[in-house]
Structure formats: structure tokens, C-alpha cells
Design a protein around this motif. Sequence first.
Motif, PDB file in Angstrom:
ATOM      1  N   ILE A 142       0.840  -1.195   0.000  1.00 41.55           N
ATOM      2  CA  ILE A 142       0.000   0.000   0.000  1.00 41.55           C
ATOM      3  C   ILE A 142       0.880   1.252   0.000  1.00 41.55           C
ATOM      4  O   ILE A 142       0.563   2.246  -0.656  1.00 41.55           O
ATOM      5  CB  ILE A 142      -0.956  -0.011   1.207  1.00 41.55           C
ATOM      6  N   GLY A 143       2.013   1.183   0.711  1.00 34.12           N
ATOM      7  CA  GLY A 143       2.955   2.300   0.691  1.00 34.12           C
ATOM      8  C   GLY A 143       3.535   2.532  -0.690  1.00 34.12           C
ATOM      9  O   GLY A 143       3.668   3.671  -1.142  1.00 34.12           O
ATOM     10  N   ILE A 144       3.874   1.445  -1.366  1.00 31.76           N
ATOM     11  CA  ILE A 144       4.414   1.561  -2.730  1.00 31.76           C
ATOM     12  C   ILE A 144       3.395   2.226  -3.652  1.00 31.76           C
ATOM     13  O   ILE A 144       3.713   3.160  -4.401  1.00 31.76           O
ATOM     14  CB  ILE A 144       4.791   0.168  -3.273  1.00 31.76           C
ATOM     15  N   LEU A 145       2.158   1.744  -3.591  1.00 36.69           N
ATOM     16  CA  LEU A 145       1.130   2.252  -4.491  1.00 36.69           C
ATOM     17  C   LEU A 145       0.643   3.633  -4.061  1.00 36.69           C
ATOM     18  O   LEU A 145       0.459   4.521  -4.891  1.00 36.69           O
ATOM     19  CB  LEU A 145      -0.037   1.269  -4.536  1.00 36.69           C
ATOM     20  N   GLY A 146       0.440   3.809  -2.752  1.00 36.47           N
ATOM     21  CA  GLY A 146      -0.022   5.100  -2.260  1.00 36.47           C
ATOM     22  C   GLY A 146       0.972   6.213  -2.500  1.00 36.47           C
ATOM     23  O   GLY A 146       0.598   7.374  -2.702  1.00 36.47           O
ATOM     24  N   SER A 147       2.267   5.861  -2.494  1.00 33.51           N
ATOM     25  CA  SER A 147       3.299   6.876  -2.727  1.00 33.51           C
ATOM     26  C   SER A 147       3.128   7.522  -4.096  1.00 33.51           C
ATOM     27  O   SER A 147       3.355   8.732  -4.257  1.00 33.51           O
ATOM     28  CB  SER A 147       4.687   6.240  -2.630  1.00 33.51           C
ATOM     29  N   ARG A 148       2.725   6.730  -5.065  1.00 30.24           N
ATOM     30  CA  ARG A 148       2.545   7.269  -6.419  1.00 30.24           C
ATOM     31  C   ARG A 148       1.338   8.199  -6.485  1.00 30.24           C
ATOM     32  O   ARG A 148       1.357   9.198  -7.210  1.00 30.24           O
ATOM     33  CB  ARG A 148       2.391   6.106  -7.403  1.00 30.24           C
TER      34      ARG A 148
END
Length: 386
Positions: A142-148
Motif C-alpha cells: 500500500i505504501g508503494i502504491l499510495g506513494s505514487r
Amino acid sequence: MKQQLSNSVLYLMSISAGLVVANLYYNQPLLHLISETFDVTEAAVSNVALSTQLGYAFGLLFIIPLGDKISNHKILKYDFVVMIMALLATAFSSSLLLMIISSFFIGFTSAIPQLFVPMAAQLSTDKGRGRAIGIVMSGLLIGILGSRIISGFVGDYFGWRIMYQGAALMMLVLYVFLHLKLPRLVPDYKDSYGKLMTSIWYYFKADASLRLAALRGALAFAGLSAFWTTLVFLMEDNFGYGSSVSGAFGLFGIFGAIGATVVGKLNNRFDKNKIIIVSVMILIVSWLIFLFSGHSIIGLAIGVILVDLGLQALHITNQNMIFSKNPEARNRVNTIYMVSFFIGGAIGTTLGAYAWERFDWTGVSALGLLLSIVIMLVHLVFRKKQ
């Protein structure tokens, strides 16, 4: 006496994993804006993403094994100091070269979430290990995707430098919480750092299932990295959208991340080889959808959901398998696996940029499809050696 893993600590590790790993991916929706700032080509600016991923691989190799030797609190203290300095250096970079260098150190220090995954495995019971790994990995993805999503929005409305300034402040606050709440683990390993690093090679040579898991993970992440690196260029060229729309595609991928907890539980109930086969089939289908969705937002959205779900299912199953077989060296086997994983990501970033420049979106999609087919083939051929 073994410490127990409370839900509050488990979710703190999950949230922390997501916030720290986000540092690696803020740059992807911002690449077009960064290329305009420094007046460089899309291929040249992709080196920012490449440098970050290579830094992460080096951090995994040289920092994470220390989790088997040094207190986790001591590692965090020094790591966060360098991480915050690197984020600030990136925010105030005056040239692309300086940004590439500082991005390497962002990646190097952002390997810390990979301490949380073996920690969750260590503090869990055998029955609850799959669930614990799934929850931490959900936070990470979720951090990977939310960062974008966040960086795309911030980049469009406030500029890419503000994103890195905000990230530095966020890491300072996070460190305070981790220092106060995270259990202090002091490992039993007494030999030198040199012998610790040498033992990594021993585990790599001795465990065929670890090598196979590392290869599967590397190939899958190479495809995903190729996708996210080039998506911003596809949005600009084929749809006329900016970084905020590219980043917003992370919303669709979060569905796959949420599925990580379910996959973790399934690992305790079903044959792991079958879960891997299903995961790779999902990856293959996602890339086929991407291949015919160069001008379809709906197709791209469906593809993102499937590619992230497939990768996450494969990734959690890989880690559950290697942690179960090597309880005395979970950080070291995780190092082997994750270094391979992010070397694959770095290669995928480079190949994706090349495929985009030469063959546009068709080339990127064909690359991801080929990588997924190779995963299936190597798994079917070598799985009996596990």
C-alpha cells in the motif's frame, strides 16, 4: 522467553513499512516533471528510479543481515539519520547528477522495512506466521502504491521538491514512534560482520528453494517496475494526462495490496506451489490486458489490479517458504531474496525505458508478458528441487 507479537505492534510495523518504502517510489510519477526541471530526456531521468532501486538492493545486502547480529533499535537510529539527510539532499538538488546520487542513498536507507518482515515471522507462532507476513506486506505494498498517488498529486500542484521535503519531515515523526513502541530485539549471533556476510553465500548455495524463490521474485518485480516507470510516459503521450493521473493508478493497485492479508492466510491452508502457479497465471493475464490497453484507461485499471494482486500473492508465498525453512537466519535469507527482487526491479526499469523508446507501450507489455511466462517455466521445471 519469546516475545509475543501484539496486533498494535504488528500494525505499527505494517504502517512503518509502507511509509518508509514509499520513499523509493515518489519519483516515478514525477519523472516527467523532473526531466523538465533539468531539461533532460525521459531515458536520462529514468536513471533516478534506477539509482533508487540499486541503492535499495545495496541496502538490503549490507544493512538487513545486521538484523541477525545487532539490536533493531540501533540499526534504526543510524539509518534514519542518513535517510532524512538523503531526502533533503534530493529536495534541494541543483542537477540531475546530484539527484541521482542522493536517490541512491534514499534507496539504501529505505531497506529498513525488510527488517520488519523477518521480525514479524520471528515473533509469530507457526500458525500465525502467514497472517503476520501478509499484514506487514500489505502495508508495504500500500505504501508503494499510495506513494505514487500522493507524489503525483503533490507534483502537479506544488512541485516535485515539496514531495521530498514533506517525506523528510514524515520520517522524523515516524522514527519517534518506532523508538517508543517497537520491541527491542537483541540477536544471539556473536561472530564478526565479515563471517555474517560470508554465511549469506552459504545459504544461497545450500538452499535450492531459496534460489528459485529469488528468481521468481526478481522476474516478477522486473515486469512491475517496467510498467510503473513507463506509465507516466504513456499517460502523457497517449492520453495527455499529468503526473497526478499516473499516480492515481495506485488506487487500483491497492486492491491487490489488500488481498495480501487473504493470501497470507491461504498460505497456511493450501499447497504453496499451487498458489504460486495461480499467482503467475494472474500475472500473465494482466500483461495480456496491458498489451491491448494502450488507449484504454479501463483496461489499464483492470491490469493494475491484477498485476499487483499476482505479484503480492507470489511475493508473500515466496517469503513464507524461505522463512519456514531457515528460522535461525531469517534476515540473511530475506537479504538474498530481496536483493534479487530489487536487482530484478532495477533491470526491469532499464529494460522498460528501452522498450518504451524503441517499441512504445507494445514493447513494454510484451516485455512483462515474456518475463511472466519465464517465471512459470522455471517454476514448473525446478519446483521439485524445493
